[in-house]
Design an enzyme around this catalytic site. Structure first.
Site, mmCIF file in Angstrom:
data_model
loop_
_atom_site.group_PDB
_atom_site.id
_atom_site.type_symbol
_atom_site.label_atom_id
_atom_site.label_comp_id
_atom_site.label_asym_id
_atom_site.label_seq_id
_atom_site.Cartn_x
_atom_site.Cartn_y
_atom_site.Cartn_z
ATOM 1 C CE1 TYR A 89 -3.828 -2.232 0.164
ATOM 2 C CE2 TYR A 89 -2.751 -3.226 2.051
ATOM 3 C CZ TYR A 89 -3.725 -3.250 1.079
ATOM 4 O OH TYR A 89 -4.605 -4.295 1.019
ATOM 5 C CB SER B 57 -9.988 -11.228 -2.884
ATOM 6 O OG SER B 57 -10.035 -11.296 -1.499
ATOM 7 N N PRO C 78 -11.136 -1.040 -1.930
ATOM 8 C CG PRO C 78 -11.166 -2.732 -0.321
ATOM 9 C CD PRO C 78 -10.400 -1.527 -0.751
ATOM 10 C CG HIS D 192 -7.458 -2.861 1.059
ATOM 11 N ND1 HIS D 192 -7.585 -3.628 2.186
ATOM 12 C CD2 HIS D 192 -7.688 -3.694 0.022
ATOM 13 C CE1 HIS D 192 -7.865 -4.866 1.839
ATOM 14 N NE2 HIS D 192 -7.946 -4.935 0.536
HETATM 15 N N1 COA Z 1 -15.541 -31.388 1.079
HETATM 16 C C1 COA Z 1 -16.631 -30.832 1.621
HETATM 17 N N2 COA Z 1 -16.632 -29.562 2.154
HETATM 18 C C2 COA Z 1 -15.495 -28.856 2.093
HETATM 19 C C3 COA Z 1 -14.319 -29.391 1.520
HETATM 20 C C4 COA Z 1 -14.378 -30.728 1.001
HETATM 21 N N3 COA Z 1 -13.309 -31.306 0.464
HETATM 22 N N4 COA Z 1 -13.350 -28.483 1.612
HETATM 23 C C5 COA Z 1 -13.885 -27.393 2.218
HETATM 24 N N5 COA Z 1 -15.172 -27.636 2.519
HETATM 25 C C6 COA Z 1 -16.129 -26.743 3.219
HETATM 26 C C7 COA Z 1 -15.472 -26.092 4.418
HETATM 27 O O1 COA Z 1 -15.569 -26.900 5.557
HETATM 28 C C8 COA Z 1 -16.274 -24.819 4.542
HETATM 29 O O2 COA Z 1 -17.490 -25.112 5.183
HETATM 30 P P1 COA Z 1 -18.386 -23.957 5.869
HETATM 31 O O3 COA Z 1 -19.073 -23.233 4.760
HETATM 32 O O4 COA Z 1 -19.334 -24.727 6.692
HETATM 33 O O5 COA Z 1 -17.451 -23.107 6.647
HETATM 34 C C9 COA Z 1 -16.581 -24.446 3.112
HETATM 35 O O6 COA Z 1 -16.453 -25.659 2.365
HETATM 36 C C10 COA Z 1 -15.640 -23.415 2.554
HETATM 37 O O7 COA Z 1 -14.310 -23.916 2.543
HETATM 38 P P2 COA Z 1 -13.322 -23.563 1.359
HETATM 39 O O8 COA Z 1 -14.075 -23.255 0.143
HETATM 40 O O9 COA Z 1 -12.283 -24.633 1.284
HETATM 41 O O10 COA Z 1 -12.695 -22.223 1.754
HETATM 42 P P3 COA Z 1 -12.076 -21.719 3.088
HETATM 43 O O11 COA Z 1 -13.181 -21.350 3.994
HETATM 44 O O12 COA Z 1 -11.036 -22.630 3.625
HETATM 45 O O13 COA Z 1 -11.398 -20.380 2.535
HETATM 46 C C11 COA Z 1 -9.637 -18.946 1.852
HETATM 47 C C12 COA Z 1 -10.214 -20.367 1.807
HETATM 48 C C13 COA Z 1 -8.282 -18.958 1.233
HETATM 49 C C14 COA Z 1 -10.558 -18.002 1.089
HETATM 50 C C15 COA Z 1 -9.574 -18.506 3.342
HETATM 51 O O14 COA Z 1 -8.691 -19.340 4.039
HETATM 52 C C16 COA Z 1 -9.075 -17.105 3.516
HETATM 53 O O15 COA Z 1 -7.904 -16.878 3.706
HETATM 54 N N6 COA Z 1 -9.963 -16.094 3.492
HETATM 55 C C17 COA Z 1 -9.618 -14.718 3.634
HETATM 56 C C18 COA Z 1 -9.585 -14.055 2.324
HETATM 57 C C19 COA Z 1 -9.431 -12.588 2.492
HETATM 58 O O16 COA Z 1 -8.684 -12.120 3.319
HETATM 59 N N7 COA Z 1 -10.189 -11.848 1.690
HETATM 60 C C20 COA Z 1 -10.232 -10.428 1.780
HETATM 61 C C21 COA Z 1 -9.035 -9.795 1.204
HETATM 62 S S1 COA Z 1 -9.253 -8.069 1.195
#
Ligand code: COA
Length: 626
Positions: free
Chosen positions: A90, A545, A103, A329
């Site tokens: 940033y 993202s 954003p 941000h």
């Molecule tokens: N089988 C069935 N369910 C699964 C699965 C599988 N193999 N893998 C994941 N899931 C489920 C998870 O348990 C989760 O369930 P929930 O909805 O009940 O919580 C859901 O699917 C989502 O999981 P997934 O899609 O794997 O994503 P995640 O939640 O692990 O997210 C990231 C991944 C990278 C997005 C997250 O770790 C992250 O860092 N988020 C922050 C992003 C951010 O900062 N954004 C803003 C930037 S400004």
């Protein structure tokens, strides 16, 4: 952790016994770097890079020395990468904040029948902000916990404390993130209200009493009348904050020579947040138009001057019902913005407006208008800023697309990670549009660690490229079984990288740390960082993202490369919202084409999975039935 649960209550701002971010193993990072770039650069370039990286990582070489220094830095700091990261991400960036950096959150369209309705909404929202601020100050905000992979881990709450206390001060070479320190005798608190390009100080505590919603309504009414007065109308100074950071820093230096301007700037820099009351835009309020309006305000002809981009939280309230939050941000991530905004929306729907009749009867001092002395030099700079904002407005190509055939429930039934699946779909889409793979950024939260922000999941894996090719190129042809295996490989590669990233083992922060350390030691930059492959690795043509929401609103942002796409997505149970942005002046990109191919890829992936999995076909049928 797309959806964050609140489980335990603790103090936002303290580290709650969280571990420190680890420094990954040097050889592991170098190997991952080579692996992530091998299919993104020509073979000859890759071979040169390989030699450079080997030399850097040689026993007792420069890499090991810098690695040792980083480990020492880790001992002495809460988060060894934080300062390097915030400057690189940033504060050193000279581009204008709108579109390029800030954003926005687009709120549900409001049904305002009269101008008073918008003011009422604003008063209600400000009450919510004050309630939320009390939660922050009394340390009553529950600690966020991770969902998804490694669910349940408590997350660092540091970012929340910066929501209403920080300010990004422009500088000639780099900006500074200024944090207001809480003092023993807190000073009176105020919000800045922007209306018709004029700025007003709305004190929210008067005579030691916090204004209630009625009072706020009364004060906002007064502001609206004052903004209408022709007698004292100042130029749209807020436009300067929409300019490049160096240009704004220079303009600010001119402004502060005058004491009136200095006082006005001081009030803005110390405010809690901005509330921008906007006239109707005259545009049809589609999702895409609302996203555009939030991102750049529509230029000076619309709301472009009615903002102050340095302040982290700006609430845009249009009398036509178009509302949103514009966010600087650098102090926090989109997830924190979502949490705060969801609180406010729930507060507003859960506690009906307390305004029975229009105005309060109490005699409150009128809000103050901020005054500006604008020399011809400033007038010329304002004209230049307006012109640049206009070009930004013309340049942004946005498409907000709701894919409704299925959502994350269907993907979960396939026993796949929804996030990994969507990322693979985005890689497949990019390949289909451009017949190549490019450096891709996906934000991964590292809030499991003290003062953790994000690292990068390099989603442009070799496996995703293989899958994208198989799904898009006519030749060679593959059977569905083969394609399904490729999809599984791509999803596994993505999930493995995600796991590394959220546990602090990704490569981008580590490489940045090694580079930053070399600079700190006044060394010439090691070859690995001047190598063209490193430059390419940091040009994120796909900047993605996941920003999930639990209420009806969505986040979006602009591209970070001139020939790139910004893709923000919001997976819901049975739909996925994508906000795709690019620049019109790039002849390589087109948001509509990207969306068209994205829809195709998502449908083809569903069809492929349905043919290859019993569970999937169940999910598919359910998804299709919606
Ligand atoms: N089988 C069935 N369910 C699964 C699965 C599988 N193999 N893998 C994941 N899931 C489920 C998870 O348990 C989760 O369930 P929930 O909805 O009940 O919580 C859901 O699917 C989502 O999981 P997934 O899609 O794997 O994503 P995640 O939640 O692990 O997210 C990231 C991944 C990278 C997005 C997250 O770790 C992250 O860092 N988020 C922050 C992003 C951010 O900062 N954004 C803003 C930037 S400004």
């Amino acid at each position: 952790m797309p959806v964050l649960e609140r489980e335990q209550s603790t103090n936002p701002g303290d580290n709650n016994g969280l571990p420190k971010l680890p420094v990954p193993d040097l050889q592991q990072t170098l190997n991952m770097y080579l692996k992530s770039m091998k299919h993104l650069v020509p073979e000859e370039r890759y071979r040169r890079t390989q030699a450079i990286v080997e030399e850097f990582g040689a026993p007792a070489g420069v890499g090991e020395m810098l690695q040792h220094k980083l480990q020492q830095r880790r001992e002495s700091q809460a988060n060894w990468v934080y300062d390097y990261w915030i400057e690189d991400m940033y504060l050193n960036n000279r581009l204008a904040l709108p579109v390029n950096s800030s954003p926005v959150m687009v709120l549900p369209n409001q049904n305002f029948n009269t101008d008073g309705d918008a003011i009422r909404f604003a008063a209600h929202l400000i009450s919510g902000v004050l309630e939320y601020k009390t939660l922050l100050e009394t340390r009553a905000l529950p600690v966020d916990c991770a969902r998804g992979q490694l669910a349940g881990t408590p997350l660092c709450m540091e970012q929340y404390s910066k929501l209403f206390t920080s300010y990004r001060l422009p500088g000639p070479r780099k900006d500074t993130l200024v944090a207001q320190k809480s003092s023993v005798m807190p000073e009176p608190e105020h919000i800045i209200v922007a209306c018709k390009n004029q700025f007003f100080v709305l004190d929210v505590v008067i005579n030691f009493r916090r204004l209630n919603e009625k009072d706020l309504y009364t004060q906002l009414e007064k502001i609206r009348k004052m903004a209408d007065s022709e007698e004292e109308h100042f130029p749209p100074i807020g436009l300067l904050t929409s300019d490049g950071r160096t240009e704004w820093a220079e303009a600010r230096n001119i402004l502060i020579k005058d004491s009136t301007n200095r006082d006005s700037l001081d009030m803005i820099e110390r405010c809690l947040c901005l509330v921008c009351l906007n006239e109707p835009s005259g545009l049809q309020l589609t999702d895409t138009n609302r996203a555009l309006l939030m991102l750049h305000g529509g230029g000076i002809e619309r709301h472009g001057g009615n903002r102050w981009y340095d302040k982290p939280m700006q609430f845009d309230i249009g009398s036509d019902g178009c509302c949103g939050v514009i966010c600087e941000h650098s102090p926090f991530e989109g997830i924190v913005l979502v949490q705060c905004t969801e609180y406010l929306l729930k507060y507003m729907s859960g506690s009906p407006s307390k305004l029975v009749r229009a105005a309060s009867v109490s005699e409150l001092p009128a809000p103050r208008r901020l005054r500006w002395k604008c020399s011809p030099e400033i007038q010329a700079l304002l004209a230049a800023s307006a012109d640049k904002l206009h070009r930004l407005v013309d340049n942004l190509d946005m498409n907000v697309f709701k894919f409704t055939k299925y959502g994350k429930d269907f993907i979960k039934k396939l026993k796949m990670s929804p996030d990994a699946y969507i990322q693979v779909a985005l890689q497949c889409t990019y390949y289909r549009c451009h017949r190549r793979a490019v450096s891709t950024y996906e934000s991964a939260s590292i809030r499991r660690f003290q003062e953790g922000r994000v690292d990068n999941i390099r989603s442009a894996t070799f496996e995703a490229l293989v899958f994208g090719k198989a799904m898009s190129d006519g030749e060679p042809t593959f059977s569905d079984d083969e394609k399904m295996e490729m999809l599984k490989d791509a999803i596994n590669a993505q999930m493995n990288y995600t796991l590394l990233a959220i546990t602090g083992m990704a490569i981008d922060n580590h490489l940045l740390g090694l580079k930053g350390m070399a600079k700190e030691m006044n060394m010439d930059p090691p070859d690995i960082f001047t190598d063209e492959t490193y430059t390419i690795s940091n040009q994120f043509i796909l900047s993605t993202s996941q920003v999930p929401t639990t209420v009806d609103m969505f986040c979006c942002y602009g591209p970070v490369a001139p020939n790139g796409y910004g893709v923000c997505y919001n997976p819901q149970s049975d739909a996925i919202l994508f906000c795709v942005s690019s620049f019109n002046d790039s002849d390589q990109t087109c948001s509509n084409t990207f969306v068209k191919h994205l829809e195709e890829c998502l449908l083809e992936m569903e069809s492929l999975c349905s043919k290859n999995s019993d569970g999937a076909s169940n999910g598919s049928n359910e998804g299709s039935g919606k």
